[in-house]
Scaffold this motif. Structure first.
Motif: not given
Length: 349
Positions: A122, A138, A140, A150, A170, A173-174, A179, A181
């Motif tokens: 990260r 990641a 939500r 989240d 967190f 996730e990608h 990605h 999001s």
């Protein structure tokens, strides 16, 4: 992509800047006034229409003048409305000010303590990726209470005391940048990073916000909210009057200039409205850098918030439209269509 952006109009000659009050004017002679008033009548019906829910306030700025203002029963010009995610665009402005001061490099790895352990993947996430919702974390984003969420946990659960730490904890996730999001946690990481960069001005980030952004453009009603760790909850909480939200949109319409003073660095408004890459299948968008794109036609950009809060900037027509209300989730897209229809009434002018 910058070449394709429509130009941001300059302040019209003879029109005062709205620092203390909005100059007022009439709807343009060529506007479709019948359609415009029909749209307003529908939105402000005594019983809120099912397709829009409650519309609490609408402010329309055209050519630097307030040409329409309307409030639902129980609301008035001095009411402070929730920003919800419109606060994200305010956070973007604060980062821009600091970038202009040389205190932040948005293309360098972000100053996030949780990511500084050697080998943490990260650690290569930049502020640019965060502002473009492309960090890969990641997180939500879901506002339905019975769904795993989240953002709800961050704002009202175990993350509420330190929203930035909660969001920064967190895992990936990608791969960063691979990605898109939308994630409110992202903004609170950005907000804390901005406050750390502004620390040279003193520990009171709210004072910085007021001195460098709110006060110069007359946003006297602005009421940002902070968590217990002292982080501005830029994802969600900056209350303002509709007229002050219009001032904020107007700052971007005028390319970050205000009454001869540059508030945002040159090119920052263009950065906000330059499209971000999104992978195939994304239903939301297009998106820029903490601003949404295209709500009211090509070239428009907007600060959007939960429950139907919008500040829409339309360079093509030299317009800002603000709408506040309470719109049910099952018809959440309808206020966008309604605003686009309102703006379209001016395309004949």
């Amino acid at each position: 992509m910058k070449e394709s952006l429509p130009p941001l109009p300059a302040q019209p000659a003879g029109v005062a800047w709205p620092t203390a009050g909005w100059p007022e004017g009439d709807l343009p002679a060529g506007a479709d006034k019948a359609r415009f008033h029909a749209l307003m009548d529908h939105a402000f019906a005594a019983e809120a229409p099912a397709d829009l829910g409650e519309t609490h306030a609408v402010v329309v700025i055209k050519g630097g003048r307030l040409v329409h203002e309307q409030y639902w029963t129980g609301f008035e010009p001095d009411v402070t409305c929730p920003s919800w995610s419109k606060g994200k665009s305010i956070t973007q402005a604060l980062v821009g000010i600091l970038a202009g001061d040389g205190k932040i490099d948005i293309h360098a790895p972000a100053d996030v303590p949780e990511w500084q352990v050697a080998g943490d993947p990260r650690g290569k996430i930049t502020l640019d990726l965060l502002l473009r919702m492309s960090s890969g974390l990641a997180f939500r984003e879901d506002y339905v209470p019975e769904h795993p969420s989240d953002v709800i946990e961050m704002l009202w659960g175990k993350g509420e005391k330190d929203t930035a730490h909660f969001a920064a904890s967190f895992p990936l996730e990608h791969e960063p940048g691979s990605h898109w999001s939308y994630a409110s946690g992202t903004t609170n990481i950005v907000s804390r990073t901005a406050a750390r960069a502004a620390d040279a001005f003193g520990p009171d980030f709210e004072a910085f916000m007021r001195e460098r952004l709110f006060d110069p453009i007359g946003m006297t009603s602005a009421a940002p909210k902070f968590d217990e760790a002292g982080t501005f909850i830029g994802s969600s909480f900056c209350f303002c009057t509709p007229r002050d939200f219009a001032r904020f949109g107007y700052l971007y319409l005028r390319d970050g200039m205000w009454d001869g003073r540059r508030i945002l660095p040159e090119g920052w408004a263009d950065y906000a409205r330059t499209p971000t890459w999104q992978q195939a299948g994304v239903e939301e968008g297009p998106y820029g850098a903490h601003w949404w794109l295209g709500l009211a036609g090509p070239g428009s950009f907007s600060a959007n918030g939960y429950d139907g809060q919008y500040t829409v900037v339309v360079p093509e027509l030299d317009m800002v439209v603000v709408r506040h209300g309470k719109t049910p989730l099952d018809v959440k897209a309808n206020p966008k269509t309604w605003i686009a229809d309102v703006v379209d009434c001016f395309r004949t002018a």
